[in-house]
Design a protein around this motif. Structure first.
Motif, PDB file in Angstrom:
ATOM      1  N   TYR A 296       0.407   3.631  10.817  1.00 17.73           N
ATOM      2  CA  TYR A 296       0.229   3.653   9.362  1.00 17.73           C
ATOM      3  C   TYR A 296      -1.223   3.946   8.995  1.00 17.73           C
ATOM      4  CZ  TYR A 296       0.374   2.466   4.461  1.00 17.73           C
ATOM      5  OH  TYR A 296       0.275   2.541   3.094  1.00 17.73           O
ATOM      6  N   LEU A 297      -2.136   3.323   9.703  1.00 23.70           N
ATOM      7  CA  LEU A 297      -3.553   3.583   9.436  1.00 23.70           C
ATOM      8  C   LEU A 297      -3.881   5.052   9.648  1.00 23.70           C
ATOM      9  CD1 LEU A 297      -5.245   0.463  11.066  1.00 23.70           C
ATOM     10  CD2 LEU A 297      -4.843   0.900   8.634  1.00 23.70           C
ATOM     11  N   THR A 298      -3.326   5.633  10.689  1.00 23.49           N
ATOM     12  CA  THR A 298      -3.558   7.050  10.966  1.00 23.49           C
ATOM     13  C   THR A 298      -2.907   7.935   9.901  1.00 23.49           C
ATOM     14  OG1 THR A 298      -3.648   6.578  13.321  1.00 23.49           O
ATOM     15  CG2 THR A 298      -3.281   8.867  12.703  1.00 23.49           C
TER      16      THR A 298
ATOM     17  N   ALA B 264       2.530   7.880   2.254  1.00 22.39           N
ATOM     18  CA  ALA B 264       2.169   7.842   3.672  1.00 22.39           C
ATOM     19  C   ALA B 264       3.361   8.403   4.426  1.00 22.39           C
ATOM     20  CB  ALA B 264       1.881   6.417   4.104  1.00 22.39           C
TER      21      ALA B 264
ATOM     22  N   ARG C  59     -11.437   6.624  15.285  1.00 20.31           N
ATOM     23  CA  ARG C  59     -12.288   7.819  15.266  1.00 20.31           C
ATOM     24  C   ARG C  59     -13.690   7.444  15.601  1.00 20.31           C
ATOM     25  NH1 ARG C  59     -11.276  10.746   9.755  1.00 20.31           N
ATOM     26  NH2 ARG C  59      -9.847   9.120   9.243  1.00 20.31           N
TER      27      ARG C  59
ATOM     28  N   ASP D 286       0.830  -1.209   0.000  1.00 27.22           N
ATOM     29  CA  ASP D 286       0.000   0.000   0.000  1.00 27.22           C
ATOM     30  C   ASP D 286       0.863   1.257   0.000  1.00 27.22           C
ATOM     31  OD1 ASP D 286      -2.796   1.065   0.202  1.00 27.22           O
ATOM     32  OD2 ASP D 286      -1.967   1.967   2.034  1.00 27.22           O
TER      33      ASP D 286
ATOM     34  N   ARG E 211       0.958   4.108  -2.874  1.00 28.53           N
ATOM     35  CA  ARG E 211       0.731   5.529  -2.546  1.00 28.53           C
ATOM     36  C   ARG E 211       1.897   6.393  -3.028  1.00 28.53           C
ATOM     37  NH1 ARG E 211      -2.928   7.293   0.993  1.00 28.53           N
ATOM     38  NH2 ARG E 211      -4.402   5.791   1.757  1.00 28.53           N
TER      39      ARG E 211
ATOM     40  N   THR F 279      -2.404   7.315   6.853  1.00 29.31           N
ATOM     41  CA  THR F 279      -3.077   7.208   5.555  1.00 29.31           C
ATOM     42  C   THR F 279      -4.540   7.637   5.615  1.00 29.31           C
ATOM     43  OG1 THR F 279      -3.601   4.889   5.960  1.00 29.31           O
ATOM     44  CG2 THR F 279      -1.577   5.366   4.737  1.00 29.31           C
ATOM     45  N   GLY F 280      -4.985   8.075   6.768  1.00 28.55           N
ATOM     46  CA  GLY F 280      -6.369   8.528   6.894  1.00 28.55           C
ATOM     47  C   GLY F 280      -7.364   7.414   7.134  1.00 28.55           C
ATOM     48  N   ARG F 281      -6.887   6.251   7.482  1.00 33.11           N
ATOM     49  CA  ARG F 281      -7.749   5.122   7.761  1.00 33.11           C
ATOM     50  C   ARG F 281      -7.835   4.891   9.272  1.00 33.11           C
ATOM     51  NH1 ARG F 281      -4.312   2.195   3.611  1.00 33.11           N
ATOM     52  NH2 ARG F 281      -5.512   2.300   1.710  1.00 33.11           N
ATOM     53  N   ASN F 282      -8.000   5.920  10.014  1.00 28.34           N
ATOM     54  CA  ASN F 282      -7.955   5.822  11.475  1.00 28.34           C
ATOM     55  C   ASN F 282      -9.177   5.066  12.002  1.00 28.34           C
ATOM     56  OD1 ASN F 282      -7.650   6.126  14.192  1.00 28.34           O
ATOM     57  ND2 ASN F 282      -7.377   8.333  14.128  1.00 28.34           N
ATOM     58  N   PRO F 283      -8.979   3.865  12.515  1.00 28.85           N
ATOM     59  CA  PRO F 283     -10.111   3.101  13.026  1.00 28.85           C
ATOM     60  C   PRO F 283     -10.555   3.554  14.416  1.00 28.85           C
ATOM     61  CG  PRO F 283      -8.109   1.859  13.315  1.00 28.85           C
ATOM     62  CD  PRO F 283      -7.746   3.117  12.567  1.00 28.85           C
TER      63      PRO F 283
END
Length: 79
Positions: free
Chosen positions: A69-71, A39, A79, A28, A32, A73-77
Motif C-alpha cells: 500500500y505504501l508503494t 490507490a 527508496r 486513507d 484517495r 500510494t507513493g510513500r515508499n519507505p
C-alpha cells in the motif's frame, strides 16, 4: 504478583498496532478514492483498488499489504 506477565502483552500490542494500521489504510484509501486518485495495484489478473480490498488484504496478510500500500500510494519507505 497476579496478572499477565509483561511478555504476554507484546503479542497484544503488535495486534493492536496492526489493526490500527489496517484502519488507517482503509481510511486513507477511502479518502484517495473520494478525491479521484485511488490507490491501485495489479499483478496479473489480481487487481486491488477499493478501500475494502486494501483493508481485507492488510487484515489477512499485513506484512505484505502494508508495504504494498505504501508503494502504491507513493510513500515508499524503501527508496
Amino acid at each position: 504478583m497476579t496478572g499477565l506477565p509483561p511478555t504476554a502483552l507484546v503479542p497484544i500490542l503488535v495486534l493492536l498496532l496492526a489493526l490500527g494500521i489496517d484502519t488507517w489504510i482503509y481510511a486513507d484509501a477511502k479518502e484517495r478514492l473520494r478525491q479521484g486518485n485511488p490507490a491501485s495495484f495489479s499483478f496479473g489478473s489480481l487487481r486491488i483498488e477499493t478501500p475494502q480490498a486494501w483493508f481485507l488484504g492488510s487484515l489477512i496478510l499485513w506484512v505484505v499489504f502494508f508495504p504494498l500500500y505504501l508503494t502504491a500510494t507513493g510513500r515508499n519507505p524503501f527508496r
